[in-house]
Design an enzyme around this catalytic site. Sequence first.
Site, short mmCIF file in Angstrom:
data_model
loop_
_atom_site.label_atom_id
_atom_site.label_comp_id
_atom_site.label_asym_id
_atom_site.label_seq_id
_atom_site.Cartn_x
_atom_site.Cartn_y
_atom_site.Cartn_z
N PHE A 52 -151.64 -7.05 123.59
CA PHE A 52 -150.77 -7.98 123.27
C PHE A 52 -148.97 -7.81 123.63
CE2 PHE A 52 -153.57 -8.14 119.41
CZ PHE A 52 -153.95 -9.34 119.86
N ASP A 53 -148.70 -8.38 124.90
CA ASP A 53 -147.24 -9.66 125.01
C ASP A 53 -146.31 -9.91 123.66
OD1 ASP A 53 -144.72 -10.17 126.40
OD2 ASP A 53 -144.90 -12.30 125.47
N LEU A 54 -144.60 -9.86 123.36
CA LEU A 54 -144.36 -10.05 122.48
C LEU A 54 -144.05 -11.59 121.99
CD1 LEU A 54 -144.03 -8.51 119.57
CD2 LEU A 54 -142.12 -7.16 120.67
#
Length: 223
Positions: free
Chosen positions: A11-13
Amino acid sequence: MNKKNEIIILFDLDGTLIDSTDAIIECFYHSFEELNYDFKGNKEDIKREIGYPLDIMYTTLGVPKEKVGVFVTSYKKKYNYIFEDKTTLLSNAYEAVLEASSFSRLGIVTTKTTKFTKKLLENFGILEYFETIIGRQEVTHPKPNPEPIIKALEMMNVTNSNNIYMIGDTKLDLIAAQKAEVNGVGVLCGYGQKEELECYTNAIYNGALEAVSDLKKHHKNTL
């Protein structure tokens, strides 16, 4: 599960799981004021750059390269005081992480520093679900370079899975996924526009939970 069929979700944040827009913008304006920089742009100009490392953001916003370092320092000092109060989980992000953890191994790949990333994930009660966190200081070349994704997979000891997904809200995430030869998944809950994301993937969802739920459905016969 056979390692070749093992499911990995990175996941990106910012813009994918969390909304830290207010904190980011406030810190930019703080640094501009503190360092007497006459910023000619507006909040939307700053928002369009979210996802890039701070030094690149400042350069794009007009700060001379030789002065970027002091602006980044000013930003981080302010951010340290406000980031917890001015960051929220995006809608259904908590549920997305729990759902993803039920059928896959998870990692975070972000341009935010690991220090702040870990603290935020801990505050939101989801740090424990991630095996690895690759932040800005863990790599030489941030997204859209594939190095952060490759580093995350190395840290997770993943070498032969056919099912690796990078979920993110900007073209930076999807370009990095392409270069790392993993599956890019776009979400519309952050800073990227649909037309832009469509240049790099056909898998685009409204948010992380919708993306994760579809991945689970796709892999239900291998779980």
